[in-house]
Design an enzyme around this catalytic site. Sequence first.
Site, PDB file in Angstrom:
ATOM      1  N   ASP A   1      -2.372  -9.383   7.840  1.00  0.00           N
ATOM      2  CA  ASP A   1      -1.136  -9.234   8.604  1.00  0.00           C
ATOM      3  C   ASP A   1      -1.107  -7.889   9.316  1.00  0.00           C
ATOM      4  OD1 ASP A   1      -0.945  -7.970   6.128  1.00  0.00           O
ATOM      5  OD2 ASP A   1       1.221  -8.198   5.989  1.00  0.00           O
TER       6      ASP A   1
ATOM      7  N   CYS B   1       0.827  -1.199   0.000  1.00  0.00           N
ATOM      8  CA  CYS B   1       0.000   0.000   0.000  1.00  0.00           C
ATOM      9  C   CYS B   1       0.862   1.251   0.000  1.00  0.00           C
ATOM     10  CB  CYS B   1      -0.895  -0.008   1.240  1.00  0.00           C
ATOM     11  SG  CYS B   1      -1.806  -1.562   1.460  1.00  0.00           S
TER      12      CYS B   1
END
Length: 631
Positions: free
Chosen positions: A100, A2
């Site tokens: 995660d 990201c």
Amino acid sequence: MCGIAGLFSRKSIDGNHINNMVNRIKHRGPDNQGSIGMYSNRVWLGHARLSILDLSISGNQPMSYMDGRLNLTYNGEVYNYVEIRDELKKEGYSFRTETDSEVILAAYSHWGKDCVTHFNGMFSFVIVDADKNSFFAARDRYGVKPLYYWKSNDDMLALASEIKEFTVLPGWKPEVNGQRAYDYLQYGLTDHTNETFFQGVFQIRGGEFVYGSLDDPVGSCNVRRWYNAPQQKVRITDEEAKERFRELFFDSVRLRLRSDVPVGSCLSGGLDSSSIVCVVNDLLMADDAAGSQRTVSALAGGTPHDESKFIDIVLKEREINGYFVDPSPEDLWNIQNRLIWHQDEPFGSTSIYAQWCVFHKARQEKLTVMLDGQGADELLAGYPRFFLPYYSQLIKSLSWKRLAEEIKYGKLYHNYSWKTVIKGLLKTNFPAGLMYKGMKTTSDRGGIDWYSMDKLNAEHIIPQYYGNDRAKTVSEMSQHLLFYNNLPMLLRYEDRNSMAHSVESRLPFLDYRLVEFAQSLTDDQKIDEGQTKAVLRKAMNGVLPEGIRTRMDKIGFETPEEKWEKEHSAEFRALIKESIDKTNGIINERSLEYFDKVVAGNKLDFAVWRMINFGLWYDIFINRNENLLGR
């Protein structure tokens, strides 16, 4: 994978600023963009999400944990998140997502700042801790994922994945960092310090973190190191080294196949990428999924840089469907402005454009995750330059017979002449103070006078670790390349090129367990009878096609840049002229004379691309001419 943003101040911040930062990096996370303001809007976190694990909206960020006590914006992948989550569940932690990201928050809650030592992966993140009135920002061991910071004159600290995020903030005034620009123009070196091409913009380097107070974010923003690579050597047999390396490499690739979206591989035909592709193939065959494997390769047809025959060997033996791109200078002209905009800072050659084409093709084929071979050369003595420190150590240990054999094989496989060896050994072992005496005048710039030192306001200083000439051992050179003057550049190129196309790039050779094991090996387990990466070659016996495993030539991932310069000299010359016109005199008229001599000669000179690339960067970021992006 990201993009992240963070703003911290002692007074209220307009929320539009964080949203503008996130909008600048939507390419990093096209699936969702979000932000959250805290502490009377004195703290903002922003996030652009590329969904890889748990594709539901529950994985969106910024993510809160423990009733809002902890808030996270995070970029990267912690590959061992499954094992950490299981461990934390035994400690009483519960999880509502399969991400995660949530594991990072729980790990921080349990271990505090030491949580990073438990992570096997690539990451940069910012955590805001309400209970401790603090923020914690960290970057992975080797700096695979980027993290930059800038302090405004208005007492605001900004954290970001890409430098371009700062350009939308109040108080931003772009100014060239002349010394770092000099390092690039003179030596082709970037990303070798915590400084950037922009005055006042710094990167948190691999293995570093910031832990600060929300009451004084600017004053408490002090960078500290959390990771230092172990230096201890462990003498084991070649057979033991081969088996352990193979075990770690297979497990590294296995972890990097964890994904809820399609995974592919970059395939150049070289030893590193071919090893990854073949190991992936073995792992997929074990799960009856080998037919799903896809690769993307860049061609350079009709030139010495083309590795098509090696790519074909892998694809045919493993029955893999491969996609191909054929970069051309004409296409480069069309995207060069956007390419430098995504890179944020200048880069060294048009090979970065070829890599861009590979990730563009991956995105077209809906491959959201790609495995690549970065790091293997630096880790396993994959460059011929490693021979000199190896020879030096053989001299030091009086291993004359082994030295003679290695020099013989160096000549046989790599055309490493006695003249090169003797000259290199003298350079490696000569006192540095005498070797570099007098590097203070224009005449000592090797005839390079096509840029203005006065305009740069820089000094003639050789960057630390430049050229690795002073490395006395293979391990020392490996450390230099891994942490300072080679891999950090390559990682920036890889991150920006992949994320420009919303693709996550994963690097199995940079699994910290594999890196630390390789660093513990002796020199002769990396270089053996003129073979580089000896332990990898032995570990891949029976996995790689023999035509790949035993090849000795090293082409490198390159474009036929010299051919392009000669066949399209008018276009290259016009671009240099633009650099002269746009860089306020930094690139001067003598650059055209320099180029004409290069074209008339028979040797590739990357300085030509540096002239062009610096001009493109300067016009877009310093002149703030973003209209170029539409050209």
